[in-house]
Design a protein around this motif. Sequence first.
Motif, PDB file in Angstrom:
ATOM      1  N   LEU A 210     -12.017  23.702  13.921  1.00  0.00           N
ATOM      2  CA  LEU A 210     -12.118  25.147  14.337  1.00  0.00           C
ATOM      3  C   LEU A 210     -13.234  25.625  15.746  1.00  0.00           C
ATOM      4  N   PHE A 211     -14.164  24.861  15.492  1.00  0.00           N
ATOM      5  CA  PHE A 211     -15.146  25.920  16.534  1.00  0.00           C
ATOM      6  C   PHE A 211     -14.396  24.986  17.707  1.00  0.00           C
ATOM      7  N   SER A 212     -13.720  24.318  18.352  1.00  0.00           N
ATOM      8  CA  SER A 212     -13.902  24.008  19.205  1.00  0.00           C
ATOM      9  C   SER A 212     -12.684  24.750  19.430  1.00  0.00           C
ATOM     10  N   PHE A 213     -11.760  25.316  18.666  1.00  0.00           N
ATOM     11  CA  PHE A 213     -10.003  26.225  18.541  1.00  0.00           C
ATOM     12  C   PHE A 213     -10.868  27.701  19.059  1.00  0.00           C
ATOM     13  N   GLY A 214     -11.987  28.260  18.165  1.00  0.00           N
ATOM     14  CA  GLY A 214     -13.302  29.535  18.298  1.00  0.00           C
ATOM     15  C   GLY A 214     -13.207  29.397  19.665  1.00  0.00           C
ATOM     16  N   LEU A 215     -13.547  28.247  20.007  1.00  0.00           N
ATOM     17  CA  LEU A 215     -14.163  28.444  22.132  1.00  0.00           C
ATOM     18  C   LEU A 215     -13.244  29.063  22.867  1.00  0.00           C
ATOM     19  N   ASP A 216     -12.002  28.259  22.437  1.00  0.00           N
ATOM     20  CA  ASP A 216     -11.012  28.208  23.303  1.00  0.00           C
ATOM     21  C   ASP A 216     -10.586  29.798  22.598  1.00  0.00           C
ATOM     22  N   GLY A 217     -10.620  30.314  22.465  1.00  0.00           N
ATOM     23  CA  GLY A 217     -10.802  31.890  21.900  1.00  0.00           C
ATOM     24  C   GLY A 217     -11.345  33.256  22.751  1.00  0.00           C
ATOM     25  N   ILE A 218     -12.860  32.497  22.551  1.00  0.00           N
ATOM     26  CA  ILE A 218     -13.923  33.171  23.293  1.00  0.00           C
ATOM     27  C   ILE A 218     -13.766  33.201  24.892  1.00  0.00           C
ATOM     28  N   PHE A 219     -13.821  31.623  24.958  1.00  0.00           N
ATOM     29  CA  PHE A 219     -13.849  31.731  26.916  1.00  0.00           C
ATOM     30  C   PHE A 219     -12.942  31.891  27.152  1.00  0.00           C
ATOM     31  N   GLY A 220     -11.154  31.729  26.691  1.00  0.00           N
ATOM     32  CA  GLY A 220     -10.055  32.167  27.743  1.00  0.00           C
ATOM     33  C   GLY A 220     -10.144  33.347  27.255  1.00  0.00           C
ATOM     34  N   PHE A 221     -10.684  34.177  26.452  1.00  0.00           N
ATOM     35  CA  PHE A 221     -10.565  36.205  26.619  1.00  0.00           C
ATOM     36  C   PHE A 221     -11.728  36.228  27.189  1.00  0.00           C
ATOM     37  N   SER A 222     -12.131  36.008  27.515  1.00  0.00           N
ATOM     38  CA  SER A 222     -13.788  36.711  27.726  1.00  0.00           C
ATOM     39  C   SER A 222     -14.698  36.584  29.203  1.00  0.00           C
ATOM     40  N   HIS A 223     -15.078  37.429  29.857  1.00  0.00           N
ATOM     41  CA  HIS A 223     -16.148  37.095  30.795  1.00  0.00           C
ATOM     42  C   HIS A 223     -17.938  37.110  30.288  1.00  0.00           C
ATOM     43  N   TYR A 224     -17.333  37.404  29.100  1.00  0.00           N
ATOM     44  CA  TYR A 224     -19.232  38.803  28.895  1.00  0.00           C
ATOM     45  C   TYR A 224     -19.725  37.003  28.880  1.00  0.00           C
ATOM     46  N   PRO A 225     -19.233  36.151  27.911  1.00  0.00           N
ATOM     47  CA  PRO A 225     -21.269  35.030  27.830  1.00  0.00           C
ATOM     48  C   PRO A 225     -21.262  34.556  29.578  1.00  0.00           C
ATOM     49  N   LEU A 226     -20.294  34.689  30.330  1.00  0.00           N
ATOM     50  CA  LEU A 226     -21.268  34.458  31.715  1.00  0.00           C
ATOM     51  C   LEU A 226     -22.324  35.077  32.502  1.00  0.00           C
ATOM     52  N   ARG A 227     -21.753  36.455  32.250  1.00  0.00           N
ATOM     53  CA  ARG A 227     -22.257  37.785  31.979  1.00  0.00           C
ATOM     54  C   ARG A 227     -23.454  37.455  31.697  1.00  0.00           C
ATOM     55  N   LEU A 228     -23.398  37.104  30.531  1.00  0.00           N
ATOM     56  CA  LEU A 228     -24.848  37.318  29.474  1.00  0.00           C
ATOM     57  C   LEU A 228     -25.386  36.259  30.079  1.00  0.00           C
ATOM     58  N   ILE A 229     -24.911  35.333  30.798  1.00  0.00           N
ATOM     59  CA  ILE A 229     -26.674  34.809  31.564  1.00  0.00           C
ATOM     60  C   ILE A 229     -27.304  35.297  32.409  1.00  0.00           C
ATOM     61  N   SER A 230     -26.608  35.893  33.509  1.00  0.00           N
ATOM     62  CA  SER A 230     -26.911  36.966  34.170  1.00  0.00           C
ATOM     63  C   SER A 230     -28.047  37.679  34.012  1.00  0.00           C
ATOM     64  N   LEU A 231     -27.257  38.739  32.745  1.00  0.00           N
ATOM     65  CA  LEU A 231     -28.107  39.475  32.062  1.00  0.00           C
ATOM     66  C   LEU A 231     -29.567  38.617  31.363  1.00  0.00           C
ATOM     67  N   THR A 232     -29.240  38.040  30.839  1.00  0.00           N
ATOM     68  CA  THR A 232     -30.194  37.378  30.274  1.00  0.00           C
ATOM     69  C   THR A 232     -31.809  36.860  31.727  1.00  0.00           C
ATOM     70  N   GLY A 233     -31.297  36.414  32.545  1.00  0.00           N
ATOM     71  CA  GLY A 233     -32.117  35.497  33.341  1.00  0.00           C
ATOM     72  C   GLY A 233     -32.717  37.043  34.229  1.00  0.00           C
ATOM     73  N   PHE A 234     -32.271  38.251  34.348  1.00  0.00           N
ATOM     74  CA  PHE A 234     -32.775  39.969  34.810  1.00  0.00           C
ATOM     75  C   PHE A 234     -33.387  39.872  33.480  1.00  0.00           C
ATOM     76  N   ILE A 235     -33.379  39.937  32.194  1.00  0.00           N
ATOM     77  CA  ILE A 235     -33.963  40.560  30.900  1.00  0.00           C
ATOM     78  C   ILE A 235     -35.454  39.517  31.360  1.00  0.00           C
TER      79      ILE A 235
END
Length: 316
Positions: A210-235
């Motif tokens: 379920l966990f890996s299926f869930g990750l497929d959903g998030i990483f297949g349908f969103s770039h936000y996790p990548l953006r979140l890294i830069s945002l956290t970096g700036f903060i």
Amino acid sequence: MKKIAFVFPVYNEEGNLEILHKEVKLACEKAQVTYEMIFVNNGSCDNSLEIIKKFKHSDSHVGYVNLSRNFGHQGALCAGLTKVRADAVITMDADLEHPPSLIPEMIQLWQEGYDVVYTTKENHHLPFFKYKLTQFYYWLLSKLSGFTFHFGQSDFRLIDNKVLQALLLMPEYHKFLRAQITWLGFRQKGLSYHIGQRITGLSKFSFKNLFSFGLDGIFGFSHYPLRLISLTGFILAGFSLLYMLKEILIPFFLKITNIDPNIELPPGWLTLAGAVFFMGSFQLIALGIIGEYIARIFDQTKNRPNFVIKDMDLSQ
Ligand code: UDP
Ligand code: MG
């Protein structure tokens, strides 16, 4: 008369197949449609394939696709979907948790003009923690992707042939059909159902699946996790600057300008160690997130199929 196809992924479901076959037949007769049933044997090690072959002998509506091994739930669904020859297709699990009694209503809505009739579970058999986590997951996926994913959505759905053709053109290796179909658009309608009781066997989805299926959903349908890294970096950079200003630069300034010659400079190693640990762990998380995307690019570029068919015999 319109024709409906059914695709059932089957992995060790010997105890449920007889009832499934009988109930789906009854539902189709009630809905007055012609139909074909495609059982996809997904590397079962029980008698599922023999039972399906027996159906095939006595019922001309039945066909089967036998995969070379278990390709997972999504792999089996994809294999069945490529073999559909009908005006619409209903995918449903072979374990009786998706009630065949809902079929006439799904067909009715399709005949009224809906291209996708998806279903959501009203009840669940999940332990409290898993339930809350799944609920949070669908909320997060909707926020991150900008599409609405309903909690309790399953792969029990009807799709029109034109949606199926569009779906089959989507080349992603990591299939997450419920999100892909939401992404496709068309006229969609939801129905809710009470989850049926498995007669025999257990769910094959472990927490890890379920966990890996869930990750497929998030990483297949969103770039936000990548953006979140830069945002956290700036903060973090902002906080670090403020901290350095307050704890180091201002005391240094006050000391060297003799405004406050007695001011204590902070002991260096403690703050340094804290900052190094924090930044180190943040960078590891960031690398992990980037790694998730790279792993998916890697899988995609290998261009391997999602399933391999060993043999098949479709309905006439
Ligand atoms: N299934 C499959 N391959 C797998 C796991 C499951 O083909 O690796 C099939 C299974 O036979 C059933 C459907 O997919 O028809 C849903 O599986 P399960 O009931 O285990 O999932 P859950 O309902 O717990 O999500
Ligand atoms: Mg199930």
